[in-house]
Enzyme design. Structure first.
Site, PDB file in Angstrom:
ATOM      1  N   ASP A  30       0.782  -1.339  -0.003  1.00 30.57           N
ATOM      2  CA  ASP A  30       0.140  -0.134  -0.074  1.00 30.57           C
ATOM      3  C   ASP A  30       0.932   1.185  -0.149  1.00 30.57           C
ATOM      4  O   ASP A  30       1.897   1.297   0.628  1.00 30.57           O
ATOM      5  CB  ASP A  30      -0.876  -0.094   1.248  1.00 30.57           C
ATOM      6  N   HIS A  98     -10.388  -5.063  -3.236  1.00 28.53           N
ATOM      7  CA  HIS A  98      -8.988  -5.208  -2.818  1.00 28.53           C
ATOM      8  C   HIS A  98      -9.157  -5.659  -1.140  1.00 28.53           C
ATOM      9  O   HIS A  98     -10.209  -5.278  -0.695  1.00 28.53           O
ATOM     10  CB  HIS A  98      -8.107  -3.822  -2.854  1.00 28.53           C
TER      11      HIS A  98
HETATM   12  P1  5GP Z   1      -9.541   1.797   0.297  1.00 27.35           P
HETATM   13  O1  5GP Z   1      -9.913   3.185   1.116  1.00 27.35           O
HETATM   14  O2  5GP Z   1     -10.280   1.855  -0.982  1.00 27.35           O
HETATM   15  O3  5GP Z   1     -10.373   0.491   1.183  1.00 27.35           O
HETATM   16  O4  5GP Z   1      -8.281   1.396   0.049  1.00 27.35           O
HETATM   17  C1  5GP Z   1      -7.533   2.099  -1.001  1.00 27.35           C
HETATM   18  C2  5GP Z   1      -6.150   1.635  -0.329  1.00 27.35           C
HETATM   19  O5  5GP Z   1      -5.254   2.040  -1.813  1.00 27.35           O
HETATM   20  C3  5GP Z   1      -5.556   2.951   0.391  1.00 27.35           C
HETATM   21  O6  5GP Z   1      -4.899   2.150   1.341  1.00 27.35           O
HETATM   22  C4  5GP Z   1      -4.568   3.736  -0.424  1.00 27.35           C
HETATM   23  O7  5GP Z   1      -3.276   3.923   0.295  1.00 27.35           O
HETATM   24  C5  5GP Z   1      -3.965   2.577  -1.638  1.00 27.35           C
HETATM   25  N1  5GP Z   1      -3.605   3.181  -2.851  1.00 27.35           N
HETATM   26  C6  5GP Z   1      -4.312   4.268  -3.346  1.00 27.35           C
HETATM   27  N2  5GP Z   1      -3.787   4.498  -4.552  1.00 27.35           N
HETATM   28  C7  5GP Z   1      -2.715   3.671  -4.664  1.00 27.35           C
HETATM   29  C8  5GP Z   1      -1.551   3.502  -5.673  1.00 27.35           C
HETATM   30  O8  5GP Z   1      -1.661   4.154  -6.758  1.00 27.35           O
HETATM   31  N3  5GP Z   1      -0.471   2.485  -5.197  1.00 27.35           N
HETATM   32  C9  5GP Z   1      -0.656   1.850  -4.165  1.00 27.35           C
HETATM   33  N4  5GP Z   1       0.375   0.974  -3.933  1.00 27.35           N
HETATM   34  N5  5GP Z   1      -1.430   1.959  -3.115  1.00 27.35           N
HETATM   35  C10 5GP Z   1      -2.463   2.655  -3.535  1.00 27.35           C
END
Ligand code: 5GP
Ligand code: ZN
Length: 112
Positions: A30, A98
């Site tokens: 992440d 995810h």
């Molecule tokens: P959500 O809030 O949708 O459950 O989690 C999305 C996750 O994706 C977050 O923890 C955020 O830090 C991660 N994330 C968002 N954009 C990117 C990216 O471009 N690369 C990586 N490695 N992680 C990302």
């Protein structure tokens, strides 16, 4: 999906620190870790969230993939947490399914 950032990671069109991969999924670090160990497992096939996961075999492979990743990341001894934020109330920000794999510290309960 052309504009989906996680599809681009799965297709290697944008870089990510990949820890584990097979035909169905990719596990990568992440970008904004919320724990000492914080990885994401995504299916290579685009789906918006877990409500669109209809394929039982794929569901099993993704879940087993999370466990395999946790083992590879050294999380079996002290444990870890799997999180699937889903839609608005679930706190989802990226709309490609995810699984968060979080470890390396004690996690509180209930989650915020
Ligand atoms: P959500 O809030 O949708 O459950 O989690 C999305 C996750 O994706 C977050 O923890 C955020 O830090 C991660 N994330 C968002 N954009 C990117 C990216 O471009 N690369 C990586 N490695 N992680 C990302
Ligand atoms: Zn996608």
């Amino acid at each position: 999906m052309a504009e989906c950032i996680f599809c681009k990671i799965a297709e290697k069109k944008i870089p990510a620190q990949i820890e584990l991969e097979d035909d169905d999924f990719v596990v990568f670090k992440d970008i904004n870790p919320q724990a000492p160990v914080h990885y994401l497992l995504i299916p290579k096939k685009h789906m918006q969230d877990i409500t669109e996961l209809q394929d039982e075999k794929l569901a099993g492979r993704l879940l087993m993939g999370c466990v395999a990743a946790a083992q590879k990341l050294g999380l079996f001894t002290h444990g870890f947490r799997l999180v699937v934020n889903t839609k608005n109330h679930g706190g989802q920000t990226v709309y490609h399914l995810h699984f968060h794999i979080l470890g390396g510290r004690h996690m509180g309960w209930p989650p915020g």
